[in-house]
Design an enzyme around this catalytic site. Structure first.
Site: not given
Ligand code: PEP
Length: 255
Positions: A9, A11, A94, A96, A166, A172, A213
């Site tokens: 992803n 973003k 997601h 976000e 998630e 992040g 992460s």
């Molecule tokens: C994500 O945004 O789906 C995600 C898992 O981000 P990150 O790997 O940066 O934590």
């Protein structure tokens, strides 16, 4: 039985030119790891350029969001028909989107239905916030999100859906649950609720990804878990060597 799956992803990162460079730097090694279903999810503006680069490969392309309506007066939105012109996958719900753009269980439900109706593969994100985790609400929150998102999905369709667990506090941040903790949510919460709703056989076919992460140094630990079928990768998917290393870790762990 479930083919491992790793999606990146990207973003809201990068221009078309930057997307082209990133794909160029990962394309060949990614093509060699075909035991894993690999999917890139660039910003909308780079979908066409990336689609052209992926043509003739088995690497999939995904969007990061979409509206549920076919078309209409929804300024700034992209419809399922438009996404389906370029991509086969779409990330929905997601955290976000839920946090910054008012996405709810209800809008995610409509989007999942619209995705299936347009032959798109929805990658449905669920996960608890830190506050919910600290008050012991992880399991009910995740259950509620899964049931709501899949409320209009028929049992014979559910194997097409991909779920990404998630934890919001892990995205992040560099923080993660232990692989065992994540596996517990995958197996005893998500797959269990899918089995109750759609039957055990159907639930066994659904890919459940871990996201939050995931990096080259911790990916193998997650992929070693039986109910973790792959990863949704954010930050590390922007770095070609890191993303390829994560895909390779999935191939090795699930061989
Ligand atoms: C994500 O945004 O789906 C995600 C898992 O981000 P990150 O790997 O940066 O934590």
């Amino acid at each position: 039985m479930r083919k491992p799956f790793v999606a990146g992803n990207w973003k809201m990162h990068g221009t078309v030119e930057e997307a082209r460079h990133r794909v160029w730097d990962m394309l060949q090694p990614l093509q060699e790891i075909n035991q894993v279903e690999r999917v890139l999810c660039p910003p909308f503006t780079a979908l066409l350029a990336v689609a052209n680069m992926l043509m003739g490969t088995d690497i999939g392309l995904g969007a990061q969001n979409m509206h549920w309506e076919e078309e209409g007066a929804y300024t700034g939105e992209i419809s399922p028909r438009m996404v389906a012109e370029f991509a086969r996958y779409v990330i929905l719900g997601h955290s976000e989107r839920r946090k910054f753009f008012g996405e709810t269980d209800e809008t995610v439900r409509k989007k999942v239905r619209a995705a299936l109706d347009h032959d798109l593969v929805p990658i449905v994100c669920v996960g608890e916030t830190i506050g919910e985790r600290e008050t012991g609400l992880t399991d009910p929150v995740v259950q509620r999100q899964v049931l709501a998102a899949l409320a209009d999905v028929r049992p014979e369709e559910v194997a097409r859906v991909i779920i990404a667990y998630e934890p919001v506090w892990a995205i992040g941040t560099g923080l993660t649950p232990t692989p065992e903790e994540a596996n517990r949510v995958h197996g005893q919460v998500i797959r269990a609720v899918l089995a109750r709703r759609f039957g055990e056989e159907a639930a066994q076919q659904v890919r459940i990804l871990y996201g939050g992460s995931v990096k080259p140094h911790n990916a193998a630990g997650f992929f070693a878990q039986p109910d973790i079928d792959g990863a949704l990768v954010g930050g590390a998917s922007l770095i070609p060597e890191a993303f390829v290393a994560i895909v390779r870790a999935a191939a090795e762990a699930k061989a």
